[in-house]
Design an enzyme around this catalytic site. Structure first.
Site, mmCIF file in Angstrom:
data_model
loop_
_atom_site.group_PDB
_atom_site.id
_atom_site.type_symbol
_atom_site.label_atom_id
_atom_site.label_comp_id
_atom_site.label_asym_id
_atom_site.label_seq_id
_atom_site.Cartn_x
_atom_site.Cartn_y
_atom_site.Cartn_z
ATOM 1 N N PRO A 85 45.804 30.249 43.932
ATOM 2 C CG PRO A 85 46.286 31.712 45.911
ATOM 3 C CD PRO A 85 45.217 31.195 44.979
ATOM 4 C CE LYS A 86 43.450 23.380 43.890
ATOM 5 N NZ LYS A 86 42.448 22.462 43.708
ATOM 6 C CG MET A 87 44.096 25.902 40.230
ATOM 7 S SD MET A 87 42.825 26.685 39.295
ATOM 8 C CE MET A 87 41.257 26.357 40.171
#
Length: 440
Positions: free
Chosen positions: A322-324
């Protein structure tokens, strides 16, 4: 005569006398050793064999009736070895207990402890069951075996009235699906107190953009002059390499890949060993080599060489979380469907008491619950750079905080982020400026 007396009183002669007395007198007056805890000692004097000794017997005993010249099988190798003659006098074993191994052909089962005495009725005691009477050892054993098999008790059925009977309870059914955590909707949480003031101070401290993320981050490294498709792909690769790796190492690796040719077509044609050598300085480079190769095949076959346009589709690529996905979506397409939160942001926002979570994903959901959506795109680079300066460039951060518009208010969040202001001020000779800012 003197030689004969010396021979009689010599220790060797006394030992031989004991040995002969044991061999000759054992059939007449034996010491019945049925408890073999220690090996017999030939140093015992002959008087022990000729005189009776009485000691306290163990708690579990066998007492035999009067027997005269009776034969009892002891489990020897032959009939003669298996028997010995009991005298009419009382004989009590005086040796300490010792575990015995029953030999083959033994006709008498021995208990753990038992002794034989004369003139008393036969008593067998074992595990709380006793059998008394007079007779031979075989009868005593027979009575013991009969007591070991108790008579079966016939169960008695208790009659219950119909009113006393309760209806059977219906079995509880457990839900097969686990309980899911409720999702936090954007704008559903109240914002922390004075968050806007702290946020604006961080923007002021980060206005110079001199943190490592500003020069070797995912937004600064890609080659935009090669076209938007290549630029977006390099943004994705930079984020995939950044996991568990410092920004300086990511920047060095990205330059090596760009020199090799960082396009999706060239990466697809590069063999795994060459690609692994190019990115060997980053963390988990073996896994990242596999993920990059697999992603290149998916992008060419499914997306015509470009990257997916939504974060949800990016998360389907191997090695993309999710962060990427949210950061790539924000940089490459200027869309903000979520906040990219790494471990540094997760720690900082928990230290500031803006969120209360145990994972970066929980921090992301809580931030999205109260932070305005127009700030979702900038918050990652802003706060990651702020954390880098607080931890890695302490002198510069302390000087910027002391020279900003509100030094006292700027030092407060820095202290919450585990920055020892007094120690660093003493280290860099800024104690007077800190006292002045603190108003003391």
């Amino acid at each position: 005569m003197t030689t004969a007396l010396r021979l009689l009183i010599s220790p060797i002669y006394r030992r031989w006398c004991c040995f002969v007395a044991i061999l000759v007198g054992a059939p007449l007056r034996p010491v019945l050793t049925l408890q073999h805890s220690v090996k017999p000692s030939w140093r015992w004097p002959v008087s022990n064999l000729l005189h009776r000794r009485t000691i306290s017997t163990p708690p579990i005993t066998w007492t035999m009736p009067p027997l005269t010249r009776s034969r009892i099988a002891l489990g020897g190798s032959s009939a003669e070895d298996n028997t010995f003659i009991l005298p009419t006098e009382t004989i009590v074993d005086t040796t300490p207990p010792m575990p015995s191994t029953p030999q083959k052909g033994a006709s008498l089962k021995r208990s753990k402890y038992f002794s034989i005495s004369d003139g008393e009725p036969t008593t067998v005691a074992k595990k709380g069951r006793t059998a008394t009477g007079k007779g031979s050892v075989s009868e005593a054993i027979k009575s013991t075996s009969q007591q070991k098999s108790p008579k079966p008790k016939t169960p008695t059925k208790s009659k219950k009235s119909p009113s006393a009977t309760k209806p059977p309870k219906s079995p509880k059914t457990k839900s097969s699906s686990p309980r899911k955590r409720e999702k936090i909707e954007p704008g559903s949480l109240p914002p922390p107190k004075d968050w806007e003031k702290i946020y604006s101070l961080v923007q002021e401290l980060r206005a110079d953009k001199t943190a490592p993320v500003d020069s070797v981050g995912a937004e600064a490294l890609p080659e935009r002059h090669l076209g938007e498709v290549v630029y977006r792909y390099q943004v994705l690769i930079a984020l995939m390499l950044s996991s568990q790796t410092k920004d300086a190492v990511v920047g060095e690796t990205m330059k090596a890949l760009q020199k090799h040719g960082l396009t999706v077509e060239n990466i697809q044609q590069t063999d795994n060993q060459t690609l692994n050598n190019l990115i060997q300085k980053v963390g988990f480079h073996n896994n990242k080599t596999k993920f990059i190769k697999e992603s290149a095949d998916i992008l060419i076959t499914t997306y015509n060489g470009d990257i997916p346009q939504t974060a949800e589709e990016m998360m389907k690529l191997p090695g993309v979380g999710p962060k990427m996905a949210y950061i790539v979506e924000s940089i490459a397409f200027q869309k903000n469907s979520g906040i990219g939160v790494d471990t540094h942001m997760h720690r900082m926002f928990n230290d500031l008491k803006w969120v209360k979570s145990t994972t970066p994903e929980g921090t992301r959901e809580q931030l999205e619950g109260w932070l305005p959506r127009e700030r979702w795109g900038e918050i990652n680079a802003l706060w990651v750079g702020f954390g880098q300066e607080v931890q890695q460039q302490k002198e510069k951060m302390l000087k910027k905080a002391l020279t900003c518009s509100s030094p006292l208010e700027a030092l407060a969040p820095i202290k919450k982020l585990r920055f020892d202001v007094s120690k660093e001020a003493k280290r860099y000779g800024l104690e007077d400026d800190v006292r002045k800012a603190m108003g003391s």
